[in-house]
Design an enzyme around this catalytic site. Structure first.
Site: not given
Length: 471
Positions: A239-241, A243
């Site tokens: 996910s975008k988490r 990075g």
RNA sequence: GCUCCCUUCGUCUAGUGGCCCAGGACGCUGGCCUCUCACGCCGGAAACAGGGGUUCGAGUCCCCUAGGGAGCGCCA
């Protein structure tokens, strides 16, 4: 039969690492079998598709040099064709018009869930003879067989069987007449004569429906290979988490395309114990049958290790150019110091990515504004004055400014003062670079040039003398 | 909830019934090299999810359990 594979991303987000690996596997398979690799943009979702995402996909493919032989094709350019096939299916009785409203469907789903059933369409309009009212809006559903089973002979997952009764009648055309995913893939894979569909295993559950549509069209479905997903370093869904959103971000962070490709090919695929693969080796050795079934987590450290490997092995001229670009990006004026190639030769083994290499090379291009505090405290001490002065004298006498002459100046001073090399190299290093870490000192001085070396030496001596009077 | 898929060191993986008291790589770690960092070299710790079978013998075959994932959209 000639192998034809395709990569079919939807431009609703950026091209991410999972998509790239799927593309890589498809590309490798085509190349391996002297086949054709096709790029197809699945942009039927007009709401969410963006031109920026299309551009990012094309740029990413280009950066990684995953060249395609046909395409990019855009599904939005093929609506007439999809409409034609929907009509065909309708005429043959393999599809029907459904007048249920979204609200009806929503209710149907929640009721089924409440009963513990699968939230699938209940077939209300399946055998309708006429529309509930003239001109009522409708969608087109595919009439899925309601008995029997579908077995996928997946090249990675093995034999996977679904009961037709578990499958419902999926919508193939929306109320506005536009086609949906499961129809467009089938039509395109058919029209483009795709022989092998290599895609993420999140599509495995869609496959039996697609096979049924192929069957209704009397077309032999392609061979399927569903590759497992890629997980974030924490083992959780990507996910975008984590990075990195777009592959291009890897480029912007100093990763080499060959390193990323090598890293990705080993995620889920292996050839014995081999870790490093050139493009040619990948192409010659890749086989879908060697792809693993389980999802794989990203390991950033290993990517960096491979990146450093390619930094050490790669073509100097090309990498030096990339380093020059990276320095300019970091705001360094490359003309103010050694040429990138000379710098690169000295730095290539010391960093695992170009951006860091560029950043840590500033002292060769910009004046030192201050000394690293700890380094200065440890090495720019009064007892360093004498060695530094002697070095100054020796350096002034060097006409031929090379590693060897610089090095012998160092040993001369060390010997004459009865000191170990480290005792004079470290103060000199701090004097020249501002910190205690740099390439070997003779190379550092050489890259800096004689004048700059002498002026920094002078300044360091003044610094120490100055700090002597400050308690 | 239902259907489908997955499960070897922290991570990527080798392994297709005996060659495995499980091999390689990244990372971690001890040492060597050494003007610092890095590179390189030598060594170390570290895994077959659990339980039942089958078999002379199971990481490898079968079943169950647990855990993870995907799908069930007028998204792709």
């Amino acid at each position: 039969m000639k192998v034809r594979t395709r990569f079919a991303p939807s431009p609703t987000g950026y091209l991410h690492i999972g998509g790239v690996r799927t593309a890589l596997f498809s590309w490798l398979y085509a190349r391996r079998h002297s086949g054709v690799f096709i790029l197809r943009i699945e942009d039927t979702d007009r709401e969410r598709s963006t031109q920026a995402a299309v551009d990012a996909i094309l740029e990413g493919m280009h950066w990684l040099n995953l060249d395609y032989d046909e395409g990019p094709w855009f599904q939005t350019h093929r609506f007439d064709r999809y409409k034609e096939v929907v009509g065909q299916l309708l005429d043959a009785g393999h599809a029907y018009r459904c007048y249920c409203s979204k609200d009806d469907l929503e209710r149907m789903r929640s009721e089924a869930m409440a009963r513990g059933d699968k939230p699938k369409y209940d077939g209300t309009c399946r055998n309708l003879v006429s529309p509930p009212s003239a001109g009522a809006p409708y969608v087109v559903r595919f009439r899925n067989p309601d008995s029997g089973e579908v077995t996928i002979e997946d090249q990675i997952q093995g034999l996977v069987t679904y009961q037709n009764k578990e499958l419902d009648d999926l919508i193939i055309a929306r109320a506005d007449g536009t086609p949906t995913y499961n129809l467009t893939v089938v039509v395109d894979d058919m029209d483009m004569a795709i022989t092998h569909v290599i895609r993420g295993d999140d599509h495995l559950n869609n496959t039996p429906r697609q096979i049924n549509i192929f069957n209704a069209l009397k077309i032999t479905p392609p061979i399927y290979a569903h590759v497992p997903m890629i997980l974030g370093p924490d083992g959780k869904k990507l996910s975008k988490r984590h990075g990195t959103v777009s592959v291009l971000q890897y480029r912007d962070e100093g990763i080499l395309p060959e390193a990323l490709l090598n890293y990705l090919v080993r995620l889920g695929w292996s050839h014995g114990d081999q870790e490093v693969f050139s493009r040619e080796e990948m192409i010659n050795l890749f086989d879908i049958k060697d792809v693993n079934k389980a999802a794989a987590a990203l390991n950033p450290d290993k990517l960096l290790w491979l990146n450093q490997h390619y930094l050490k092995q790669g073509d100097t001229g090309r990498l030096a150019d990339l380093l020059g670009d990276a320095m300019r990006e970091q705001g360094i004026t490359v003309e103010l110091g050694p040429n990138p190639e000379d710098l690169f030769l000295v730095q290539r083994e010391r960093f695992n990515n170009l951006i860091e290499m560029a950043n840590k090379s500033r002292c060769f291009y910009e004046e030192i504004t201050n000394y690293d505090q700890t380094s200065a405290e440890n090495f720019l001490k009064p007892e360093a004055i004498e060695p530094l002065r002697r070095l100054q004298q020796e350096f002034e006498g060097i006409a031929d400014w090379r590693d060897e002459t610089i090095h012998s100046a160092l040993t001369t001073v060390a010997e004459s003062l009865g000191l170990k090399l480290g005792k004079i190299a470290q103060p000199l290093r701090v004097a020249l670079t501002g910190a205690a870490v740099s390439p070997s000192i003779d190379k550092t001085a050489r890259l800096l040039g004689r004048e700059r070396t002498l002026s920094r030496l002078k300044r360091a001596i003044e610094f120490i003398e100055g700090s002597r009077i400050i308690p």
